[in-house]
Design a protein around this motif. Structure first.
Motif, PDB file in Angstrom:
ATOM      1  N   GLU A 111       0.183  11.051 -21.933  1.00 26.01           N
ATOM      2  CA  GLU A 111      -0.655  11.430 -21.159  1.00 26.01           C
ATOM      3  C   GLU A 111      -1.369  10.964 -20.417  1.00 26.01           C
ATOM      4  OE1 GLU A 111      -2.349  14.115 -23.837  1.00 26.01           O
ATOM      5  OE2 GLU A 111      -0.789  16.051 -23.647  1.00 26.01           O
ATOM      6  N   MET A 112      -1.831   9.728 -21.183  1.00 22.01           N
ATOM      7  CA  MET A 112      -2.826   8.170 -20.488  1.00 22.01           C
ATOM      8  C   MET A 112      -1.651   7.380 -19.212  1.00 22.01           C
ATOM      9  SD  MET A 112      -3.041   5.261 -20.718  1.00 22.01           S
ATOM     10  CE  MET A 112      -2.013   4.726 -22.376  1.00 22.01           C
ATOM     11  N   LEU A 113      -0.876   6.985 -20.082  1.00 25.77           N
ATOM     12  CA  LEU A 113       0.131   6.281 -18.501  1.00 25.77           C
ATOM     13  C   LEU A 113       0.248   7.113 -17.568  1.00 25.77           C
ATOM     14  CD1 LEU A 113       2.807   4.990 -21.044  1.00 25.77           C
ATOM     15  CD2 LEU A 113       0.918   3.484 -20.041  1.00 25.77           C
ATOM     16  N   GLU A 114       0.217   9.061 -17.946  1.00 24.16           N
ATOM     17  CA  GLU A 114       0.738   9.753 -16.584  1.00 24.16           C
ATOM     18  C   GLU A 114       0.149   9.883 -15.764  1.00 24.16           C
ATOM     19  OE1 GLU A 114       4.981  12.336 -18.140  1.00 24.16           O
ATOM     20  OE2 GLU A 114       2.832  12.676 -19.061  1.00 24.16           O
ATOM     21  N   GLU A 115      -1.724  10.356 -15.932  1.00 21.02           N
ATOM     22  CA  GLU A 115      -2.512  10.739 -15.677  1.00 21.02           C
ATOM     23  C   GLU A 115      -2.673   8.731 -14.919  1.00 21.02           C
ATOM     24  OE1 GLU A 115      -7.211  11.333 -16.466  1.00 21.02           O
ATOM     25  OE2 GLU A 115      -5.534  12.380 -17.406  1.00 21.02           O
ATOM     26  N   ILE A 116      -2.958   7.472 -15.345  1.00 25.33           N
ATOM     27  CA  ILE A 116      -3.120   6.991 -14.317  1.00 25.33           C
ATOM     28  C   ILE A 116      -1.960   6.672 -13.433  1.00 25.33           C
ATOM     29  CG2 ILE A 116      -3.759   4.314 -14.389  1.00 25.33           C
ATOM     30  CD1 ILE A 116      -4.458   4.450 -17.181  1.00 25.33           C
ATOM     31  N   LYS A 117      -0.384   6.777 -13.612  1.00 25.47           N
ATOM     32  CA  LYS A 117       0.225   6.442 -12.697  1.00 25.47           C
ATOM     33  C   LYS A 117       0.226   7.841 -11.402  1.00 25.47           C
ATOM     34  CE  LYS A 117       5.181   7.307 -10.955  1.00 25.47           C
ATOM     35  NZ  LYS A 117       6.467   8.210 -12.125  1.00 25.47           N
ATOM     36  N   ALA A 118      -0.849   8.607 -11.826  1.00 22.60           N
ATOM     37  CA  ALA A 118      -0.722   9.933 -10.725  1.00 22.60           C
ATOM     38  C   ALA A 118      -1.870   9.249  -9.884  1.00 22.60           C
ATOM     39  CB  ALA A 118      -1.130  11.220 -11.645  1.00 22.60           C
ATOM     40  N   ASN A 119      -2.937   8.846 -10.959  1.00 24.12           N
ATOM     41  CA  ASN A 119      -4.429   8.641 -10.297  1.00 24.12           C
ATOM     42  C   ASN A 119      -3.377   7.409  -9.018  1.00 24.12           C
ATOM     43  OD1 ASN A 119      -5.504   9.985 -11.255  1.00 24.12           O
ATOM     44  ND2 ASN A 119      -6.532   9.028 -12.411  1.00 24.12           N
ATOM     45  N   ILE A 120      -2.883   6.549  -9.675  1.00 18.06           N
ATOM     46  CA  ILE A 120      -2.962   5.247  -8.838  1.00 18.06           C
ATOM     47  C   ILE A 120      -1.947   5.274  -7.859  1.00 18.06           C
ATOM     48  CG2 ILE A 120      -1.699   2.980  -8.323  1.00 18.06           C
ATOM     49  CD1 ILE A 120      -3.624   2.683 -11.070  1.00 18.06           C
ATOM     50  N   SER A 121      -0.754   6.043  -7.856  1.00 19.02           N
ATOM     51  CA  SER A 121       0.008   6.147  -6.864  1.00 19.02           C
ATOM     52  C   SER A 121      -0.880   6.826  -5.556  1.00 19.02           C
ATOM     53  CB  SER A 121       1.622   7.661  -7.064  1.00 19.02           C
ATOM     54  OG  SER A 121       2.003   6.709  -8.364  1.00 19.02           O
ATOM     55  N   LYS A 122      -1.680   8.085  -5.934  1.00 17.94           N
ATOM     56  CA  LYS A 122      -2.317   8.992  -5.017  1.00 17.94           C
ATOM     57  C   LYS A 122      -2.892   7.693  -4.179  1.00 17.94           C
ATOM     58  CE  LYS A 122      -6.143  12.424  -4.135  1.00 17.94           C
ATOM     59  NZ  LYS A 122      -6.417  11.240  -3.825  1.00 17.94           N
ATOM     60  N   ALA A 123      -3.226   6.658  -5.193  1.00 26.38           N
ATOM     61  CA  ALA A 123      -4.350   5.500  -3.934  1.00 26.38           C
ATOM     62  C   ALA A 123      -3.538   4.898  -3.283  1.00 26.38           C
ATOM     63  CB  ALA A 123      -4.752   4.614  -5.626  1.00 26.38           C
ATOM     64  N   ILE A 124      -2.006   4.982  -3.414  1.00 27.72           N
ATOM     65  CA  ILE A 124      -1.258   3.551  -2.276  1.00 27.72           C
ATOM     66  C   ILE A 124      -0.627   4.724  -1.539  1.00 27.72           C
ATOM     67  CG2 ILE A 124       1.403   3.041  -2.789  1.00 27.72           C
ATOM     68  CD1 ILE A 124       1.154   2.396  -5.730  1.00 27.72           C
ATOM     69  N   ALA A 125      -0.633   6.392  -1.932  1.00 23.18           N
ATOM     70  CA  ALA A 125      -0.151   7.322  -0.658  1.00 23.18           C
ATOM     71  C   ALA A 125      -1.410   7.131   0.013  1.00 23.18           C
ATOM     72  CB  ALA A 125      -0.001   8.812  -1.487  1.00 23.18           C
ATOM     73  N   GLU A 126      -2.424   6.836   0.173  1.00 19.00           N
ATOM     74  CA  GLU A 126      -4.134   6.466   0.522  1.00 19.00           C
ATOM     75  C   GLU A 126      -3.806   5.268   1.195  1.00 19.00           C
ATOM     76  OE1 GLU A 126      -6.655   7.911  -1.711  1.00 19.00           O
ATOM     77  OE2 GLU A 126      -6.473   9.934  -1.382  1.00 19.00           O
ATOM     78  N   GLY A 127      -2.714   4.662   1.053  1.00 23.65           N
ATOM     79  CA  GLY A 127      -3.065   3.354   1.717  1.00 23.65           C
ATOM     80  C   GLY A 127      -4.046   2.400   1.639  1.00 23.65           C
ATOM     81  N   LYS A 128      -4.570   2.285  -0.072  1.00 27.59           N
ATOM     82  CA  LYS A 128      -5.927   1.132  -0.735  1.00 27.59           C
ATOM     83  C   LYS A 128      -4.342   0.152  -1.127  1.00 27.59           C
ATOM     84  CE  LYS A 128      -8.637   4.070  -0.402  1.00 27.59           C
ATOM     85  NZ  LYS A 128      -9.337   5.618  -2.273  1.00 27.59           N
ATOM     86  N   THR A 129      -5.326  -1.353  -0.680  1.00 26.05           N
ATOM     87  CA  THR A 129      -4.730  -2.053  -1.216  1.00 26.05           C
ATOM     88  C   THR A 129      -4.336  -2.572  -2.352  1.00 26.05           C
ATOM     89  OG1 THR A 129      -6.466  -3.281  -0.772  1.00 26.05           O
ATOM     90  CG2 THR A 129      -5.278  -3.339   1.175  1.00 26.05           C
ATOM     91  N   GLU A 130      -4.562  -3.805  -3.191  1.00 31.07           N
ATOM     92  CA  GLU A 130      -4.050  -4.025  -4.764  1.00 31.07           C
ATOM     93  C   GLU A 130      -5.495  -4.454  -4.571  1.00 31.07           C
ATOM     94  OE1 GLU A 130      -3.042  -8.021  -7.276  1.00 31.07           O
ATOM     95  OE2 GLU A 130      -1.562  -6.873  -5.578  1.00 31.07           O
ATOM     96  N   GLU A 131      -6.377  -4.817  -3.980  1.00 35.96           N
ATOM     97  CA  GLU A 131      -7.513  -5.253  -4.188  1.00 35.96           C
ATOM     98  C   GLU A 131      -8.194  -4.141  -4.183  1.00 35.96           C
ATOM     99  OE1 GLU A 131     -10.847  -8.045  -1.954  1.00 35.96           O
ATOM    100  OE2 GLU A 131      -9.575  -8.250  -0.857  1.00 35.96           O
ATOM    101  N   ASP A 132      -8.076  -3.226  -3.266  1.00 35.88           N
ATOM    102  CA  ASP A 132      -8.650  -2.162  -3.443  1.00 35.88           C
ATOM    103  C   ASP A 132      -8.391  -1.237  -5.154  1.00 35.88           C
ATOM    104  OD1 ASP A 132      -9.578  -1.719  -0.825  1.00 35.88           O
ATOM    105  OD2 ASP A 132      -8.004  -0.465  -0.428  1.00 35.88           O
TER     106      ASP A 132
END
Length: 291
Positions: A233-254
């Motif tokens: 569940e931890m893995l899936e939650e972090i994946k969802a959070n970071i996938s959302k950030a990527i979709a919003e155009g966030k960079t690796e540094e962000d």
């Protein structure tokens, strides 16, 4: 003269490396009638003992081999017959040469041998005796000490050569480094690991166990199904959070700087181990972006 200095430097490096393990004690935990977990430094070791002999999963670092073999001898005076490496990293396979000398036939996934045959960073190579003798592609069944042991490959998880082992009668699962109990995992992207493969590995492990299963994680104390499920569940939650950030155009540094993406699990000390919170966010970002 240059060669002499190189030899001297190598001697002191080897001496320092060995001294790191002087105070390490091998601790043994009984999980079933004949399956044990050994903890020292590096990946957790699984041991099955019985009339057929000794079957071992992983072997940590070479300087610990004598201590590990002594701990095994305290469990059984039968010969050491088989050793399975869950993957190629040195904290799980560093004692291979010593274990082979002690009588073990080494077994691992095809990709483990491929990676172990390549030169190390310093240009040196593993001796032939340290390499797996028996390799497999997808799955393997081993019948030893009165039970079938299911060995199956999980693709591109921690590495590209991970094996999970299930003791079908003892109801014990050894996950290798596809499960780090209570901490963020190391997903080795340079060795073929991936976030999606790591998540699928946890799902596959959960498929074969029940609420009574004893789990030997790659690192951490013995575990159970509910803790393993919470890890997924931890893995899936972090994946969802970071996938959302990527979709919003966030960079690796962000993503690296945004502690809110992992705060829930940072607060539970998941980042207190080898992989801290910033590093796990960057790993997820790189893997999910395909970098």
């Amino acid at each position: 003269m240059k060669s002499l200095f190189s030899l001297i430097a190598l001697f002191f490096i080897s001496l320092t490396f060995a001294q790191r393990f002087d105070n390490i004690k091998i601790e043994t935990t009984k999980l079933s009638d004949h399956v044990y977990m050994l903890v020292g430094a590096g990946g957790n070791i699984g041991v099955s003992i019985g009339e057929d002999g000794v079957f071992v999963i992983d072997d940590q670092f070479a300087p610990l081999s004598e201590k590990i073999l002594t701990a095994i001898k305290a469990l059984s005076d039968k010969p050491l017959n088989f050793l399975v490496n869950t993957h190629w990293h040195g904290d799980h396979s560093g004692g291979n040469e010593n274990m082979a000398e002690a009588g073990a036939t080494i077994i691992a996934h095809d990709n483990v041998r491929v990676r172990m045959e390549k030169p190390r960073r310093d240009g040196s190579k593993n001796p032939k005796e340290a390499l797996p003798i028996v390799t497999f592609n997808d799955k393997l069944n081993i019948n030893v000490n009165g039970e079938p042991i299911a060995v199956f490959h999980v693709e591109n998880a921690h590495t590209d050569g991970d094996a999970i082992l299930y003791f079908t009668e003892s109801n014990v699962l050894h996950t290798g480094d596809t499960y780090f109990k209570g901490r963020y995992p190391f997903i080795d992207l340079n060795s073929g690991g991936s976030v999606n493969g790591y998540i699928e590995a946890a799902k596959r492990g959960l498929m074969v166990i029940d609420n009574d299963t004893k789990i030997i994680p790659g690192h951490g104390a013995p575990s159970n199904k509910s803790e393993y499920k919470a890890f997924l569940e931890m893995l899936e939650e972090i994946k969802a959070n970071i996938s959302k950030a990527i979709a919003e155009g966030k960079t690796e540094e962000d993503v690296a700087k945004d502690g809110s993406l992992t705060k829930k699990y940072d607060d539970l000390d998941f980042g207190s181990g080898f992989i801290n919170s910033e590093r796990i966010r960057v790993t997820f970002y790189k893997s999910l972006k395909g970098k």
